[in-house]
Structure formats: C-alpha cells, structure tokens
Design a protein around this motif. Structure first.
Motif, PDB file in Angstrom:
ATOM      1  N   LEU A 109     -12.864   0.008   1.824  1.00 38.20           N
ATOM      2  CA  LEU A 109     -12.655  -0.901   3.178  1.00 38.20           C
ATOM      3  C   LEU A 109     -13.978  -0.372   4.168  1.00 38.20           C
ATOM      4  O   LEU A 109     -14.591  -1.420   4.596  1.00 38.20           O
ATOM      5  N   LEU A 110     -14.297   0.945   4.295  1.00 37.56           N
ATOM      6  CA  LEU A 110     -15.230   1.271   5.305  1.00 37.56           C
ATOM      7  C   LEU A 110     -16.571   0.747   4.778  1.00 37.56           C
ATOM      8  O   LEU A 110     -17.448   0.152   5.374  1.00 37.56           O
ATOM      9  N   VAL A 111     -16.819   0.734   3.268  1.00 38.08           N
ATOM     10  CA  VAL A 111     -17.898   0.248   2.842  1.00 38.08           C
ATOM     11  C   VAL A 111     -18.112  -1.279   3.188  1.00 38.08           C
ATOM     12  O   VAL A 111     -19.130  -1.971   3.411  1.00 38.08           O
ATOM     13  N   LYS A 112     -16.940  -2.186   2.776  1.00 38.61           N
ATOM     14  CA  LYS A 112     -16.959  -3.567   3.129  1.00 38.61           C
ATOM     15  C   LYS A 112     -17.426  -3.871   4.519  1.00 38.61           C
ATOM     16  O   LYS A 112     -17.765  -4.975   4.819  1.00 38.61           O
ATOM     17  N   MET A 113     -16.845  -2.919   5.283  1.00 37.56           N
ATOM     18  CA  MET A 113     -17.037  -3.100   6.822  1.00 37.56           C
ATOM     19  C   MET A 113     -18.473  -2.909   7.274  1.00 37.56           C
ATOM     20  O   MET A 113     -19.096  -3.284   8.355  1.00 37.56           O
ATOM     21  N   GLY A 114     -19.350  -2.502   6.190  1.00 36.53           N
ATOM     22  CA  GLY A 114     -20.830  -2.400   6.570  1.00 36.53           C
ATOM     23  C   GLY A 114     -21.464  -1.047   6.848  1.00 36.53           C
ATOM     24  O   GLY A 114     -22.762  -0.870   7.151  1.00 36.53           O
ATOM     25  N   TYR A 115     -20.565  -0.151   6.561  1.00 32.34           N
ATOM     26  CA  TYR A 115     -21.209   1.361   6.722  1.00 32.34           C
ATOM     27  C   TYR A 115     -22.025   1.503   5.491  1.00 32.34           C
ATOM     28  O   TYR A 115     -21.784   1.053   4.313  1.00 32.34           O
ATOM     29  N   GLY A 116     -22.931   2.609   5.811  1.00 37.37           N
ATOM     30  CA  GLY A 116     -23.864   2.920   4.813  1.00 37.37           C
ATOM     31  C   GLY A 116     -23.282   3.584   3.620  1.00 37.37           C
ATOM     32  O   GLY A 116     -22.154   3.984   3.497  1.00 37.37           O
ATOM     33  N   GLY A 117     -24.151   3.660   2.637  1.00 41.27           N
ATOM     34  CA  GLY A 117     -23.475   4.286   1.134  1.00 41.27           C
ATOM     35  C   GLY A 117     -23.314   3.364   0.203  1.00 41.27           C
ATOM     36  O   GLY A 117     -22.752   2.157   0.641  1.00 41.27           O
ATOM     37  N   SER A 118     -22.715   4.014  -0.874  1.00 40.56           N
ATOM     38  CA  SER A 118     -22.045   2.988  -1.910  1.00 40.56           C
ATOM     39  C   SER A 118     -20.525   3.722  -2.153  1.00 40.56           C
ATOM     40  O   SER A 118     -20.184   4.705  -1.965  1.00 40.56           O
ATOM     41  N   ILE A 119     -19.718   2.568  -2.785  1.00 43.03           N
ATOM     42  CA  ILE A 119     -18.553   3.348  -3.322  1.00 43.03           C
ATOM     43  C   ILE A 119     -18.604   4.427  -4.055  1.00 43.03           C
ATOM     44  O   ILE A 119     -17.791   5.318  -4.080  1.00 43.03           O
ATOM     45  N   LYS A 120     -19.640   4.662  -4.930  1.00 45.55           N
ATOM     46  CA  LYS A 120     -19.684   5.600  -5.711  1.00 45.55           C
ATOM     47  C   LYS A 120     -20.093   6.907  -5.071  1.00 45.55           C
ATOM     48  O   LYS A 120     -19.477   8.118  -4.936  1.00 45.55           O
ATOM     49  N   ASP A 121     -21.023   7.013  -3.914  1.00 48.65           N
ATOM     50  CA  ASP A 121     -21.269   7.842  -3.170  1.00 48.65           C
ATOM     51  C   ASP A 121     -20.281   8.381  -2.180  1.00 48.65           C
ATOM     52  O   ASP A 121     -19.861   9.556  -2.286  1.00 48.65           O
ATOM     53  N   ALA A 122     -19.599   7.256  -1.680  1.00 53.44           N
ATOM     54  CA  ALA A 122     -18.519   7.609  -0.964  1.00 53.44           C
ATOM     55  C   ALA A 122     -17.331   8.191  -1.458  1.00 53.44           C
ATOM     56  O   ALA A 122     -16.380   9.004  -0.778  1.00 53.44           O
ATOM     57  N   GLY A 123     -16.923   7.923  -2.746  1.00 50.99           N
ATOM     58  CA  GLY A 123     -15.907   8.397  -3.644  1.00 50.99           C
ATOM     59  C   GLY A 123     -16.078   9.639  -4.189  1.00 50.99           C
ATOM     60  O   GLY A 123     -15.137  10.082  -5.000  1.00 50.99           O
ATOM     61  N   ARG A 124     -16.993  10.262  -4.245  1.00 47.96           N
ATOM     62  CA  ARG A 124     -17.381  11.515  -4.896  1.00 47.96           C
ATOM     63  C   ARG A 124     -16.126  12.457  -4.601  1.00 47.96           C
ATOM     64  O   ARG A 124     -15.580  13.302  -5.732  1.00 47.96           O
ATOM     65  N   LEU A 158      -8.814   3.170  -1.293  1.00 50.64           N
ATOM     66  CA  LEU A 158      -8.670   1.850  -0.648  1.00 50.64           C
ATOM     67  C   LEU A 158      -9.624   1.997   0.987  1.00 50.64           C
ATOM     68  O   LEU A 158     -10.463   1.119   1.159  1.00 50.64           O
ATOM     69  N   VAL A 159      -9.386   3.200   1.560  1.00 56.48           N
ATOM     70  CA  VAL A 159      -9.812   3.384   2.810  1.00 56.48           C
ATOM     71  C   VAL A 159     -11.350   3.374   2.638  1.00 56.48           C
ATOM     72  O   VAL A 159     -11.923   2.699   3.274  1.00 56.48           O
ATOM     73  N   VAL A 160     -11.694   4.151   1.727  1.00 58.54           N
ATOM     74  CA  VAL A 160     -13.359   4.235   1.289  1.00 58.54           C
ATOM     75  C   VAL A 160     -13.930   2.602   1.258  1.00 58.54           C
ATOM     76  O   VAL A 160     -14.992   2.414   1.800  1.00 58.54           O
ATOM     77  N   VAL A 208       0.899  -1.252  -0.105  1.00 57.53           N
ATOM     78  CA  VAL A 208       0.062  -0.100  -0.114  1.00 57.53           C
ATOM     79  C   VAL A 208       0.759   1.087   0.074  1.00 57.53           C
ATOM     80  O   VAL A 208       0.684   2.171  -0.836  1.00 57.53           O
ATOM     81  N   VAL A 209       1.958   1.158   0.851  1.00 62.30           N
ATOM     82  CA  VAL A 209       2.796   2.216   0.903  1.00 62.30           C
ATOM     83  C   VAL A 209       3.721   2.796  -0.509  1.00 62.30           C
ATOM     84  O   VAL A 209       3.905   3.671  -0.594  1.00 62.30           O
ATOM     85  N   SER A 210       3.835   1.697  -1.229  1.00 58.85           N
ATOM     86  CA  SER A 210       4.520   1.850  -2.576  1.00 58.85           C
ATOM     87  C   SER A 210       3.419   2.359  -3.699  1.00 58.85           C
ATOM     88  O   SER A 210       3.975   2.747  -4.688  1.00 58.85           O
ATOM     89  N   LEU A 211       2.256   2.349  -3.384  1.00 55.31           N
ATOM     90  CA  LEU A 211       1.233   2.845  -4.422  1.00 55.31           C
ATOM     91  C   LEU A 211       1.015   4.457  -4.137  1.00 55.31           C
ATOM     92  O   LEU A 211       1.504   5.008  -2.966  1.00 55.31           O
ATOM     93  N   SER A 212       0.142   4.980  -4.744  1.00 54.89           N
ATOM     94  CA  SER A 212      -0.230   6.187  -4.772  1.00 54.89           C
ATOM     95  C   SER A 212      -1.115   6.765  -3.712  1.00 54.89           C
ATOM     96  O   SER A 212      -1.844   6.051  -3.006  1.00 54.89           O
ATOM     97  N   PRO A 213      -1.039   7.994  -3.257  1.00 55.52           N
ATOM     98  CA  PRO A 213      -2.023   8.455  -1.991  1.00 55.52           C
ATOM     99  C   PRO A 213      -3.452   8.242  -2.467  1.00 55.52           C
ATOM    100  O   PRO A 213      -4.292   8.070  -1.705  1.00 55.52           O
ATOM    101  N   ALA A 214      -3.493   8.646  -3.699  1.00 54.61           N
ATOM    102  CA  ALA A 214      -5.124   8.462  -4.264  1.00 54.61           C
ATOM    103  C   ALA A 214      -5.528   6.985  -4.227  1.00 54.61           C
ATOM    104  O   ALA A 214      -6.655   7.000  -3.682  1.00 54.61           O
ATOM    105  N   PHE A 215      -4.672   6.075  -4.465  1.00 50.84           N
ATOM    106  CA  PHE A 215      -5.305   4.720  -4.367  1.00 50.84           C
ATOM    107  C   PHE A 215      -5.479   4.210  -2.798  1.00 50.84           C
ATOM    108  O   PHE A 215      -6.354   3.701  -2.675  1.00 50.84           O
ATOM    109  N   PHE A 216      -4.548   4.946  -1.964  1.00 50.38           N
ATOM    110  CA  PHE A 216      -4.935   4.817  -0.450  1.00 50.38           C
ATOM    111  C   PHE A 216      -6.133   5.243  -0.157  1.00 50.38           C
ATOM    112  O   PHE A 216      -7.003   4.701   0.610  1.00 50.38           O
TER     113      PHE A 216
END
Length: 255
Positions: A174-189, A170-172, A159-167
């Motif tokens: 991860l949170l969606v996969k953990m069960g928080y509401g919303g979608s990747i599309k909404d969260a990633g705006r 990735l964080v968003v 992860v550290v070797s990749l770009s900040p934008a990738f991270f």
C-alpha cells in the motif's frame, strides 16, 4: 442558520432577479448568502466529496430547476435572467416554489421523466422525491459514500480473516502504491518470513524516491475493537530507538 436546502432557495432566487436584469450566478450566490444570514463557516461548508461548496451547489441546482421549468433563462454561461413566465409566477405571490410547484409546467415534467431505455441510477436520482431536501448531486454523493463505507468494512473483514503476515505485506505494498520510494522487494526484506528480525518492526519504506530517509513500519492485524495500547506502542518506539530511526508508522486494523 443552517444552510437552506435547494428548494427553499428557489423563491428567494426568483425574487432576487425579478428586476429583469442579467445576473452572474456567483453574484446571486453572494447576495443570497447574505439574505439567509449565513456565517462564514456555513458559507465554507463543503459537499461530502469536498469538491464544491454546499450553498453554492444548492443555488446552482435551484437555478437549474427554475430554468427547466421556464422561469429563468441563461443568456450566457454562469448568468441568469428571469423570463416572462417567471414574472407571471411572482405576480401570483406564491408562498413557496418547490418541485411540487414546478410540476405544473410541462417542460419541467419532461425534464424529470426518464426517457425510454435511460432509466439508470443517475436518472432515478434526478427524479428525486419532491419532498427531499437533497439535490440530486447530494443524493448521488451520499449514496456513493454509503457504498464506499460498506466496501471498506467488507475489505477490513477480509483482511482480518487472513494471516498477520499477509497484512504486513499488504501494508508495505500500500505504501509503495501511495508513491513512497523503494520497491516491494526492498521494502519487504524484513517481511519474507512473516516476522522481523528486529522486535517491533515489520518492514521499511523509503520516504521518497531519492531514498533520503527510511520509515520503519509496524503492522498489527488485530480484530476491530481490540485496541492497540501503550505497551505495543512503547515497544515500537523502543525498536525505532534501537535502529537510530527518526520516523515510524504504526498501522492497524483496530484502533
């Protein structure tokens, strides 16, 4: 005193049931914990997995090994009773009963000998070194934890070797996969261009599936050892205040 290893429990366990009465394993565990003067904290100590009590688990393995050697029998589930062989062993007044001692019994040797074609990792752990204080289950769990830790370090390095934008993405995700509401599309705006329009905020996620509250996210892909300090956190808090936000999550690859 520290929680005794499973081999140290074998002789006290056999002596405890020497009256030829049937005992429930839970009752035996409670009595042995008193004999070993275990504190409430020691009685509550868990295996690395956190799924079972350490002392109870070790008593269970001591029971299993004594049973495989023919010194104990299990007339019903979670119950034990001493056998004639067990009585005869106690008459010898052994100073200790351990894996080395039990190897005099053919049934135990057979139990510890992997069958042809079954020499898997699990089988090798069952035939654990006789001097080890770990039960096979503890050895397996510790091996698993070591593998998990090594994998986590490998993933972090990747992860550290990749770009900040990738991270940030990735964080968003991860949170969606953990069960928080919303979608990747909404969260990633706020992450589409790799940076947020609001300084110090990289994205948002709904706290639950009903979308009752929004959590603002800041993701810092920093090299481990490069500690995130007070200025970065103050900037994030300021950004939250600017949004009128109640909650924020700051996630970093560092500390």
């Amino acid at each position: 005193m520290p929680v005794p290893d499973y081999q140290s429990i074998m002789l006290p366990l056999l002596k405890l049931v020497s009256d030829k009465q049937e005992y429930k394993l839970n009752d035996v565990t409670d009595i042995l914990s008193e004999q070993f003067n275990l504190s409430e904290e020691e009685k509550s100590e868990l295996l690395p997995s956190g799924q079972s009590l350490l002392f109870s688990n070790r008593v269970g393995w001591a029971r299993t090994y004594l049973k495989k050697a023919g010194l104990l029998d299990a007339p019903r589930r979670a119950a034990i009773i001493i056998t004639e062989r067990g009585i005869n062993v106690l008459k010898q007044q052994p100073a200790k009963i351990d894996v080395r001692f039990l190897k005099q019994f053919p049934e135990f040797v057979e139990f510890q000998t992997p069958k042809k074609g079954e020499n898997t990792i699990a089988e090798e752990i069952v035939t654990i070194d006789e001097s080890s204080s770990q039960t096979p289950e503890e050895a397996l769990e510790n091996s698993y934890q070591n593998i998990r830790k090594a994998l986590a370090q490998d993933l972090l390095s990747k992860v550290v070797s990749l770009s900040p934008a990738f991270f940030e993405r990735l964080v968003v995700e991860l949170l969606v996969k953990m069960g928080y509401g919303g979608s990747i599309k909404d969260a990633g705006r706020a992450l589409v261009t790799g940076k947020s329009g609001d300084e110090g905020i990289d994205g948002t996620i709904k706290e639950d599936k009903l979308g009752l509250d929004i959590i603002y996210i800041q993701a810092k892909r920093w090299t481990p050892g490069n500690v995130v300090g007070r200025p970065e956190l103050h900037k994030f808090v300021g950004a939250l205040a600017g949004q009128g936000a109640k909650k924020g999550v700051f996630i970093t690859t560092s500390e």
